[in-house]
Design an enzyme around this catalytic site. Structure first.
Site, short mmCIF file in Angstrom:
data_model
loop_
_atom_site.label_atom_id
_atom_site.label_comp_id
_atom_site.label_asym_id
_atom_site.label_seq_id
_atom_site.Cartn_x
_atom_site.Cartn_y
_atom_site.Cartn_z
N CYS A 21 0.84 -1.21 0.00
CA CYS A 21 0.00 0.00 0.00
C CYS A 21 0.88 1.27 0.00
O CYS A 21 1.53 1.53 -0.99
CB CYS A 21 -0.96 -0.06 1.18
SG CYS A 21 -2.31 1.10 1.05
N HIS A 31 -3.42 -5.87 1.11
CA HIS A 31 -2.79 -6.10 2.42
C HIS A 31 -2.87 -7.58 2.83
O HIS A 31 -3.85 -7.97 3.46
CB HIS A 31 -3.52 -5.29 3.49
CG HIS A 31 -3.34 -3.83 3.39
ND1 HIS A 31 -2.36 -3.15 4.06
CD2 HIS A 31 -4.05 -2.89 2.70
CE1 HIS A 31 -2.46 -1.85 3.79
NE2 HIS A 31 -3.47 -1.66 2.96
N GLU A 82 -1.24 -8.87 5.20
CA GLU A 82 -1.11 -8.93 6.67
C GLU A 82 -2.45 -8.76 7.37
O GLU A 82 -2.57 -9.05 8.55
CB GLU A 82 -0.10 -7.87 7.14
CG GLU A 82 -0.58 -6.43 7.23
CD GLU A 82 -0.62 -5.70 5.89
OE1 GLU A 82 -0.46 -6.36 4.84
OE2 GLU A 82 -0.83 -4.48 5.90
#
Lengths: 77, 227
Positions: B85, B201, B203
Protein backbone atom coordinates in the site's frame (compact mmCIF):
# COMPACT_ATOMS: atom_id res chain seq x y z
CA UNK A 1 15.22 35.69 -3.07
CA UNK A 2 11.98 33.96 -3.88
CA UNK A 3 11.46 31.43 -6.63
CA UNK A 4 7.98 30.40 -7.68
CA UNK A 5 7.14 27.00 -9.08
CA UNK A 6 3.98 25.54 -10.55
CA UNK A 7 3.56 21.78 -10.85
CA UNK A 8 0.76 20.44 -13.03
CA UNK A 9 -0.35 17.02 -14.18
CA UNK A 10 0.76 16.12 -17.70
CA UNK A 11 -1.87 16.07 -20.41
CA UNK A 12 -3.72 12.78 -20.49
CA UNK A 13 -3.11 11.96 -16.82
CA UNK A 14 -6.39 11.46 -14.98
CA UNK A 15 -7.20 14.34 -12.60
CA UNK A 16 -10.24 13.32 -10.52
CA UNK A 17 -10.02 16.43 -8.32
CA UNK A 18 -9.97 18.71 -11.35
CA UNK A 19 -12.96 16.82 -12.74
CA UNK A 20 -14.89 17.21 -9.46
CA UNK A 21 -14.13 20.94 -9.42
CA UNK A 22 -15.28 21.28 -13.02
CA UNK A 23 -18.55 19.46 -12.27
CA UNK A 24 -19.14 21.65 -9.21
CA UNK A 25 -18.52 24.82 -11.23
CA UNK A 26 -20.93 23.56 -13.89
CA UNK A 27 -23.46 22.86 -11.14
CA UNK A 28 -23.01 26.45 -9.88
CA UNK A 29 -24.16 27.55 -13.35
CA UNK A 30 -20.69 28.31 -14.70
CA UNK A 31 -21.72 26.35 -17.77
CA UNK A 32 -18.81 27.76 -19.81
CA UNK A 33 -16.28 25.66 -17.85
CA UNK A 34 -15.12 22.86 -20.14
CA UNK A 35 -12.24 21.44 -18.11
CA UNK A 36 -10.33 22.09 -14.88
CA UNK A 37 -6.84 20.74 -14.22
CA UNK A 38 -5.59 21.14 -10.69
CA UNK A 39 -1.95 21.85 -9.83
CA UNK A 40 0.39 22.87 -7.04
CA UNK A 41 2.14 26.16 -6.38
CA UNK A 42 5.38 26.55 -4.42
CA UNK A 43 6.92 29.74 -3.06
CA UNK A 44 10.56 28.95 -2.31
CA UNK A 45 12.78 31.33 -0.39
CA UNK A 46 16.46 30.65 -1.13
CA UNK A 47 19.52 32.22 0.49
CA UNK A 48 21.30 33.09 -2.75
CA UNK A 49 20.77 36.41 -4.51
CA UNK A 50 22.11 35.15 -7.85
CA UNK A 51 18.96 34.51 -9.89
CA UNK A 52 20.60 32.12 -12.34
CA UNK A 53 22.06 30.00 -9.54
CA UNK A 54 18.76 29.99 -7.67
CA UNK A 55 16.82 28.86 -10.72
CA UNK A 56 19.32 26.07 -11.43
CA UNK A 57 18.98 24.83 -7.86
CA UNK A 58 15.20 25.02 -7.94
CA UNK A 59 15.15 23.12 -11.22
CA UNK A 60 17.11 20.34 -9.48
CA UNK A 61 14.59 20.42 -6.60
CA UNK A 62 11.74 20.06 -9.10
CA UNK A 63 13.32 17.04 -10.73
CA UNK A 64 14.26 15.35 -7.46
CA UNK A 65 11.26 16.06 -5.26
CA UNK A 66 8.67 18.70 -6.15
CA UNK A 67 7.42 16.98 -9.31
CA UNK A 68 7.07 13.33 -10.22
CA UNK A 69 8.12 13.46 -13.86
CA UNK A 70 6.13 10.33 -14.75
CA UNK A 71 2.89 12.28 -14.30
CA UNK A 72 3.77 15.92 -13.70
CA UNK A 73 5.36 18.90 -15.45
CA UNK A 74 6.95 21.82 -13.61
CA UNK A 75 7.33 25.44 -14.52
CA UNK A 76 9.62 27.90 -12.76
CA UNK A 77 7.97 31.31 -12.96
CA UNK B 1 14.69 -15.69 8.98
CA UNK B 2 15.09 -12.07 9.97
CA UNK B 3 12.83 -9.29 8.84
CA UNK B 4 12.68 -5.55 9.47
CA UNK B 5 9.59 -3.36 9.25
CA UNK B 6 10.35 0.32 8.74
CA UNK B 7 8.11 2.75 10.64
CA UNK B 8 7.61 6.25 9.25
CA UNK B 9 5.63 8.94 11.03
CA UNK B 10 2.10 8.11 9.87
CA UNK B 11 2.65 4.41 9.14
CA UNK B 12 -0.32 2.47 10.52
CA UNK B 13 0.00 -1.10 9.25
CA UNK B 14 3.43 -1.64 10.80
CA UNK B 15 2.17 -3.61 13.82
CA UNK B 16 -0.21 -5.74 11.76
CA UNK B 17 2.78 -6.64 9.61
CA UNK B 18 4.86 -7.40 12.72
CA UNK B 19 2.13 -9.79 13.98
CA UNK B 20 1.86 -11.49 10.58
CA UNK B 21 5.62 -11.95 10.13
CA UNK B 22 6.06 -13.36 13.65
CA UNK B 23 3.08 -15.70 13.23
CA UNK B 24 4.86 -17.40 10.36
CA UNK B 25 8.25 -17.60 12.03
CA UNK B 26 10.13 -14.44 11.07
CA UNK B 27 12.29 -12.84 13.74
CA UNK B 28 11.01 -9.36 13.12
CA UNK B 29 12.42 -6.04 14.21
CA UNK B 30 10.78 -2.65 14.03
CA UNK B 31 13.05 0.06 12.63
CA UNK B 32 12.32 3.76 13.15
CA UNK B 33 12.83 5.98 10.10
CA UNK B 34 15.51 8.00 11.88
CA UNK B 35 17.55 4.99 12.98
CA UNK B 36 21.06 5.11 11.56
CA UNK B 37 20.94 1.66 10.01
CA UNK B 38 18.79 -1.38 9.37
CA UNK B 39 19.74 -4.55 11.30
CA UNK B 40 20.83 -7.53 9.22
CA UNK B 41 17.70 -8.77 7.47
CA UNK B 42 16.49 -11.31 4.93
CA UNK B 43 13.45 -9.16 4.21
CA UNK B 44 12.67 -5.46 4.59
CA UNK B 45 9.04 -4.37 4.67
CA UNK B 46 7.69 -0.89 4.00
CA UNK B 47 4.25 -1.00 5.60
CA UNK B 48 0.98 0.71 4.74
CA UNK B 49 -0.29 3.94 6.19
CA UNK B 50 0.06 7.63 5.48
CA UNK B 51 3.76 8.32 5.84
CA UNK B 52 4.43 12.02 6.52
CA UNK B 53 0.70 12.68 6.19
CA UNK B 54 0.80 11.96 2.45
CA UNK B 55 2.26 15.47 2.05
CA UNK B 56 3.29 16.55 -1.46
CA UNK B 57 2.53 13.15 -3.04
CA UNK B 58 1.88 9.81 -1.32
CA UNK B 59 5.23 8.30 -0.38
CA UNK B 60 7.32 11.18 -1.74
CA UNK B 61 8.72 12.40 1.59
CA UNK B 62 9.38 8.87 2.88
CA UNK B 63 11.06 8.21 -0.47
CA UNK B 64 13.73 10.78 0.45
CA UNK B 65 14.00 9.97 4.16
CA UNK B 66 17.23 9.10 5.97
CA UNK B 67 16.56 5.36 6.31
CA UNK B 68 15.53 4.93 2.69
CA UNK B 69 19.17 5.11 1.51
CA UNK B 70 19.85 1.84 3.35
CA UNK B 71 16.69 0.32 1.86
CA UNK B 72 17.82 1.28 -1.66
CA UNK B 73 21.29 -0.13 -1.03
CA UNK B 74 19.80 -3.37 0.32
CA UNK B 75 17.44 -3.64 -2.67
CA UNK B 76 20.18 -2.91 -5.21
CA UNK B 77 22.34 -5.66 -3.71
CA UNK B 78 19.51 -8.14 -4.33
CA UNK B 79 17.81 -8.04 -0.91
CA UNK B 80 14.07 -8.70 -0.65
CA UNK B 81 12.00 -5.56 -0.19
CA UNK B 82 8.23 -5.76 0.17
CA UNK B 83 6.10 -2.61 0.03
CA UNK B 84 2.41 -2.83 0.88
CA UNK B 85 0.00 0.00 0.00
CA UNK B 86 1.82 3.17 1.12
CA UNK B 87 4.95 1.02 0.99
CA UNK B 88 4.27 0.45 -2.74
CA UNK B 89 3.80 4.19 -3.22
CA UNK B 90 7.15 4.80 -1.46
CA UNK B 91 8.88 2.25 -3.71
CA UNK B 92 7.68 4.05 -6.86
CA UNK B 93 8.78 7.40 -5.42
CA UNK B 94 12.29 6.08 -4.74
CA UNK B 95 12.49 4.82 -8.32
CA UNK B 96 13.00 1.21 -7.15
CA UNK B 97 9.78 0.37 -8.97
CA UNK B 98 8.55 2.08 -12.15
CA UNK B 99 5.33 4.09 -12.47
CA UNK B 100 3.20 5.87 -9.91
CA UNK B 101 0.00 5.38 -7.91
CA UNK B 102 -2.56 8.00 -8.88
CA UNK B 103 -5.74 8.97 -7.07
CA UNK B 104 -8.50 6.37 -7.53
CA UNK B 105 -10.48 6.89 -10.71
CA UNK B 106 -13.81 7.39 -8.93
CA UNK B 107 -12.50 9.85 -6.30
CA UNK B 108 -13.32 7.57 -3.39
CA UNK B 109 -11.28 5.99 -0.64
CA UNK B 110 -11.81 2.27 -1.22
CA UNK B 111 -11.89 -0.12 1.72
CA UNK B 112 -13.02 -3.63 0.80
CA UNK B 113 -11.99 -7.19 0.03
CA UNK B 114 -10.87 -7.95 -3.50
CA UNK B 115 -9.52 -10.93 -5.40
CA UNK B 116 -6.10 -10.83 -6.97
CA UNK B 117 -4.44 -13.25 -9.32
CA UNK B 118 -0.77 -14.14 -9.10
CA UNK B 119 0.75 -13.64 -12.55
CA UNK B 120 4.30 -14.76 -12.04
CA UNK B 121 5.47 -17.49 -9.68
CA UNK B 122 9.12 -17.51 -10.72
CA UNK B 123 10.27 -15.55 -7.68
CA UNK B 124 10.85 -15.76 -3.92
CA UNK B 125 7.43 -14.33 -3.12
CA UNK B 126 5.14 -16.70 -4.95
CA UNK B 127 7.14 -19.78 -5.95
CA UNK B 128 5.17 -22.92 -4.93
CA UNK B 129 2.30 -20.89 -3.48
CA UNK B 130 -0.67 -23.20 -2.95
CA UNK B 131 -3.34 -20.78 -4.10
CA UNK B 132 -3.22 -18.56 -7.19
CA UNK B 133 -6.26 -16.37 -6.58
CA UNK B 134 -6.17 -14.69 -3.20
CA UNK B 135 -8.87 -12.77 -1.38
CA UNK B 136 -7.11 -9.78 0.15
CA UNK B 137 -8.06 -6.41 1.58
CA UNK B 138 -7.49 -3.01 0.01
CA UNK B 139 -7.79 0.35 1.76
CA UNK B 140 -6.49 3.28 -0.26
CA UNK B 141 -7.24 6.57 -1.94
CA UNK B 142 -4.28 6.44 -4.34
CA UNK B 143 -4.04 2.96 -5.83
CA UNK B 144 -4.59 3.70 -9.48
CA UNK B 145 -1.39 2.32 -11.02
CA UNK B 146 -0.08 4.38 -13.92
CA UNK B 147 3.09 4.29 -16.00
CA UNK B 148 4.36 5.38 -19.40
CA UNK B 149 3.91 3.18 -22.47
CA UNK B 150 7.63 2.36 -22.49
CA UNK B 151 7.48 1.37 -18.82
CA UNK B 152 4.46 -0.85 -19.49
CA UNK B 153 6.29 -2.54 -22.34
CA UNK B 154 9.25 -3.15 -20.09
CA UNK B 155 6.96 -4.51 -17.32
CA UNK B 156 5.45 -6.96 -19.79
CA UNK B 157 8.75 -7.91 -21.43
CA UNK B 158 10.34 -8.69 -18.08
CA UNK B 159 7.31 -10.41 -16.50
CA UNK B 160 7.14 -7.78 -13.79
CA UNK B 161 3.37 -7.74 -13.35
CA UNK B 162 2.98 -9.55 -10.04
CA UNK B 163 -0.70 -9.45 -9.11
CA UNK B 164 -3.82 -8.20 -10.90
CA UNK B 165 -7.37 -7.49 -9.74
CA UNK B 166 -9.86 -10.17 -10.82
CA UNK B 167 -12.99 -11.97 -9.70
CA UNK B 168 -13.03 -15.11 -7.54
CA UNK B 169 -12.51 -17.25 -10.65
CA UNK B 170 -9.53 -15.26 -11.83
CA UNK B 171 -11.28 -13.30 -14.56
CA UNK B 172 -9.47 -10.00 -15.08
CA UNK B 173 -11.97 -7.49 -16.29
CA UNK B 174 -12.53 -3.74 -15.99
CA UNK B 175 -15.54 -4.42 -13.73
CA UNK B 176 -13.24 -6.06 -11.18
CA UNK B 177 -10.81 -3.15 -11.30
CA UNK B 178 -11.53 -1.14 -8.13
CA UNK B 179 -9.44 1.95 -8.78
CA UNK B 180 -8.77 2.36 -12.50
CA UNK B 181 -5.26 0.84 -12.42
CA UNK B 182 -3.71 0.18 -15.85
CA UNK B 183 -4.18 -3.48 -16.87
CA UNK B 184 -5.84 -4.18 -13.47
CA UNK B 185 -2.39 -3.99 -11.87
CA UNK B 186 -2.45 -4.49 -8.10
CA UNK B 187 1.26 -5.14 -7.70
CA UNK B 188 4.55 -5.25 -9.61
CA UNK B 189 8.07 -6.59 -9.24
CA UNK B 190 11.41 -5.02 -9.95
CA UNK B 191 13.27 -6.50 -12.93
CA UNK B 192 15.18 -8.91 -10.67
CA UNK B 193 11.94 -9.82 -8.79
CA UNK B 194 13.51 -9.08 -5.40
CA UNK B 195 11.31 -6.02 -4.87
CA UNK B 196 7.53 -6.40 -4.70
CA UNK B 197 5.10 -3.51 -4.31
CA UNK B 198 1.38 -4.13 -4.03
CA UNK B 199 -1.73 -2.31 -2.90
CA UNK B 200 -3.56 -5.27 -1.22
CA UNK B 201 -2.79 -6.10 2.42
CA UNK B 202 -1.91 -9.78 3.02
CA UNK B 203 -1.11 -8.93 6.67
CA UNK B 204 -4.79 -8.18 7.28
CA UNK B 205 -5.84 -11.62 6.10
CA UNK B 206 -4.09 -14.00 8.45
CA UNK B 207 -6.97 -15.04 10.67
CA UNK B 208 -10.22 -16.56 9.47
CA UNK B 209 -12.02 -15.21 12.55
CA UNK B 210 -11.16 -11.68 11.51
CA UNK B 211 -11.59 -11.87 7.75
CA UNK B 212 -10.15 -14.29 5.26
CA UNK B 213 -6.96 -16.20 5.83
CA UNK B 214 -5.59 -16.03 2.31
CA UNK B 215 -2.70 -13.94 3.63
CA UNK B 216 -1.48 -17.15 5.29
CA UNK B 217 -0.67 -18.61 1.89
CA UNK B 218 1.49 -15.60 1.13
CA UNK B 219 3.51 -15.51 4.37
CA UNK B 220 3.81 -19.29 4.82
CA UNK B 221 5.15 -19.56 1.33
CA UNK B 222 7.49 -16.58 1.61
CA UNK B 223 9.31 -17.90 4.66
CA UNK B 224 9.59 -21.37 3.09
CA UNK B 225 11.16 -19.83 -0.02
CA UNK B 226 13.67 -17.91 2.08
CA UNK B 227 14.86 -20.93 4.09
Amino acid sequence: MKVKVIVTLKNGVLDPQGKAIQQTLNGMSFSEVKEVRQGKYFDIEVSTTDEKKARTKVEEMCKKLLANLVIEDYKIL
Amino acid sequence: MKSSVIIFPGSNCDRDMDVALKKFGFKNQMVWHNDPEIPKSDLIVLPGGFSYGDYLRCGSIAGKSKIIKSVIEFANSGGLVLGICNGFQILTETGLLPGVLLQNKYQKFICKNVYVKINNKENKYFKNIKKEILELHIAHNEGNYFCTEEEMKSLNDNNQIAVTYCNENGKEDEQFNPNGALKNIAGIFSKKKNILGMMPHPERMIDKYLSSNDGNFFFENLIENLK
